[in-house]
Design a protein around this motif. Sequence first.
Motif, short mmCIF file in Angstrom:
data_model
loop_
_atom_site.label_atom_id
_atom_site.label_comp_id
_atom_site.label_asym_id
_atom_site.label_seq_id
_atom_site.Cartn_x
_atom_site.Cartn_y
_atom_site.Cartn_z
N VAL A 36 41.77 25.20 36.17
CA VAL A 36 42.02 23.50 36.40
C VAL A 36 43.17 23.38 35.12
CG1 VAL A 36 40.99 21.83 36.68
CG2 VAL A 36 39.90 23.20 37.96
N GLY A 37 43.83 23.02 34.83
CA GLY A 37 44.75 22.53 33.13
C GLY A 37 45.01 24.00 32.84
N GLN A 38 44.31 23.36 31.62
CA GLN A 38 44.07 24.47 30.44
C GLN A 38 42.45 25.47 30.64
OE1 GLN A 38 46.24 25.15 28.51
NE2 GLN A 38 47.69 23.57 29.14
N ASN A 39 41.61 25.53 31.42
CA ASN A 39 40.58 25.62 31.93
C ASN A 39 40.11 26.88 32.81
OD1 ASN A 39 38.90 24.17 29.89
ND2 ASN A 39 38.81 22.05 32.06
N PHE A 40 39.79 28.16 31.43
CA PHE A 40 40.01 28.97 32.95
C PHE A 40 38.80 29.75 32.97
CE2 PHE A 40 40.11 33.48 33.60
CZ PHE A 40 40.90 34.11 35.18
N VAL A 61 31.13 20.87 38.59
CA VAL A 61 31.24 22.17 38.74
C VAL A 61 31.18 22.22 36.78
CG1 VAL A 61 32.58 23.98 39.46
CG2 VAL A 61 32.09 21.65 40.62
N VAL A 62 30.76 23.27 37.41
CA VAL A 62 29.98 24.26 35.54
C VAL A 62 30.89 25.38 35.85
CG1 VAL A 62 29.03 25.68 34.13
CG2 VAL A 62 27.84 23.58 35.79
N VAL A 63 32.08 25.56 34.86
CA VAL A 63 33.00 26.43 35.04
C VAL A 63 32.84 27.49 33.37
CG1 VAL A 63 35.43 27.25 35.17
CG2 VAL A 63 34.41 25.29 36.60
N ARG A 64 32.49 28.65 33.62
CA ARG A 64 32.18 29.12 31.98
C ARG A 64 33.64 30.00 32.03
NH1 ARG A 64 26.08 32.08 31.54
NH2 ARG A 64 25.84 30.06 32.02
N ASN A 65 34.11 30.39 30.80
CA ASN A 65 34.75 31.02 30.75
C ASN A 65 34.42 32.65 29.52
OD1 ASN A 65 34.35 30.97 27.96
ND2 ASN A 65 35.83 29.03 27.45
N VAL A 115 44.11 22.63 41.74
CA VAL A 115 43.48 23.62 41.37
C VAL A 115 43.93 25.06 42.13
CG1 VAL A 115 40.95 24.62 40.92
CG2 VAL A 115 41.83 22.31 41.07
N ILE A 116 44.13 25.91 40.44
CA ILE A 116 44.38 27.43 41.24
C ILE A 116 42.82 28.28 41.69
CG2 ILE A 116 45.56 29.62 40.84
CD1 ILE A 116 47.32 28.28 38.59
N ASN A 117 42.65 28.49 42.43
CA ASN A 117 41.90 29.47 42.71
C ASN A 117 42.09 31.10 43.12
OD1 ASN A 117 39.28 30.51 43.89
ND2 ASN A 117 38.61 28.69 44.97
N TRP A 118 42.35 31.34 42.18
CA TRP A 118 42.10 33.28 42.10
C TRP A 118 41.11 34.39 42.64
CZ3 TRP A 118 46.25 34.95 38.73
CH2 TRP A 118 46.52 33.46 37.99
N SER A 119 40.84 33.43 43.72
CA SER A 119 39.67 34.01 44.39
C SER A 119 39.13 33.82 45.59
CB SER A 119 38.61 35.03 43.73
OG SER A 119 37.44 34.14 43.01
N TYR A 120 40.10 32.99 45.71
CA TYR A 120 40.18 32.22 47.43
C TYR A 120 39.92 32.80 48.81
CZ TYR A 120 40.51 28.35 50.76
OH TYR A 120 40.64 27.56 51.25
N GLU A 121 40.67 33.80 48.72
CA GLU A 121 39.94 34.91 50.19
C GLU A 121 40.33 35.67 49.86
OE1 GLU A 121 43.34 33.72 53.00
OE2 GLU A 121 42.52 32.01 53.51
N ASP A 122 40.94 36.56 49.04
CA ASP A 122 40.63 38.02 48.36
C ASP A 122 41.14 37.65 46.54
OD1 ASP A 122 41.77 40.42 47.73
OD2 ASP A 122 43.60 40.68 48.78
N ARG A 123 40.37 38.68 46.61
CA ARG A 123 39.50 38.88 44.68
C ARG A 123 41.12 39.57 43.98
NH1 ARG A 123 34.63 36.76 42.91
NH2 ARG A 123 35.28 38.72 41.30
N ASN A 124 41.92 40.23 44.93
CA ASN A 124 42.82 41.78 44.13
C ASN A 124 43.52 39.91 43.53
OD1 ASN A 124 41.16 43.25 45.11
ND2 ASN A 124 43.08 43.97 46.95
N VAL A 125 44.47 40.53 42.77
CA VAL A 125 45.33 39.61 41.39
C VAL A 125 45.89 40.61 40.74
CG1 VAL A 125 45.34 38.63 39.50
CG2 VAL A 125 42.93 38.19 41.54
N ARG A 126 47.14 40.60 40.92
CA ARG A 126 47.88 41.50 40.18
C ARG A 126 48.61 40.97 38.76
NH1 ARG A 126 53.86 41.98 43.22
NH2 ARG A 126 54.15 39.98 42.33
#
Length: 429
Positions: free
Chosen positions: A277-281, A292-296, A314-325
């Motif tokens: 979310v913005g600069q927060n990952f 929402v509590v987001v822990r880096n 919002v970028i959800n890296w694990s919305y449906e599939d947790r695999n990331v390239r």
Amino acid sequence: MTEKLLVWWQHVVTQLQQAELWYQLPAIACCIVLAAVINRLVGKFLIDSGGEGLRHVAMRSSHRILLPFSLAALLAISSELFSLYELKHNFIQLLIPIALALGMIRLLVYILRKGFSSGPLMKSVEPAVAVIIWLVVVLHLAGWLTPVLNVMDSLAFTLGESRFSLLNAVKLTLVIILAFTLALWLAELLNQQMKKAQHISPSMQVGFSKFSKFLLITIAFLIALNAVGINLSSLAVFGGALGVGLGFGLQRIASNFISGFILVLDRSIKPGDVISVGQNFGWVHELKARYVVVRNREGVDTLIPNENLITSEVINWSYEDRNVRVKIVVQVSYEDNPEEAMALMLLCATKSKRVLNTPEPTVMLKSFADSGIELELRVWIADPEYGADTVKSDINVAIWRAFQQAGITIPYPQRDLHIKSGQLPSSEP
């Protein structure tokens, strides 16, 4: 008041000196022994039966209050038997409210400890509960409870059709505290049960927990008002004004609260998801009513309002599939063989334990850049919450070693500078 207390104490001493007391003592001793035996047998049965969840809490709470309440019940039975045979039982009647007070203190303290986290406030509340209960018992035994309640009830004023007194205010405060404590305790208990349910998604668990807590607190407040005799229809005007004030003054809070329910119901974000979310990952640690509590990866928690997650990207890296390239870009010199370099890079992809075998790593020639031939290695990971920097580091180190052994050069950034010869124009007139 001091004189009345002295008279009451003299009355107690007189009762101790009378002969009627001595045939009450064996009955009291039998009640104490029988209550202890009942408590021991029931405790052993609860330990042997075990249990989890609601059953475990019910057993623990019943065992905690069993001794004083069973003693009060046995004393009440003894009092009825003494009355049946027209024997004096004033000392037994004196002990009944004391036993009930002990049971109420243990019960309320247990509920407070289960409903709220331990802290300085809880350590100060528990003695206050004991003092209030014992004060009521002393007033009852001294015969002052009814006059005190009458005085508190006389301090009143009328608003519309409703009458408000100091006694009603005290009752309302006590009932609200008790009802809210029970509501929060029950909501937390239901939340713990929902977490154990394997067939319910984490987002639905959070949604049910929020809804149940809100519903139970609302019901507790309405029950508290009705318990002290306040007509809810008389609060309609006040409720309307309060609603308008909340609409203007607490608009953002209400928006965040409603946005929290939307996030839960549409399942776009759930605990454990990796989001940007913005600069927060980081990964979603908790879903609260307002944020929402987001822990880096540094262990820092960022509290992001629910409204921001609804209205912004919002970028959800694990919305449906947790695999990331993950992409690793390397340049080699034009004097080297790119196919050999690509084969070495593909072998180096397995140097990181987090790289998945399926999908398989791939490498390709991206472009002919200014400084050299640009190659790109693509690998897949299944734990994006730990970031990609460690994966890139392990593979880059492996590529550097492999290139050194094979004599493949990683070029420096370079530019070709061409100087054209010629004569500068003369500046003389």
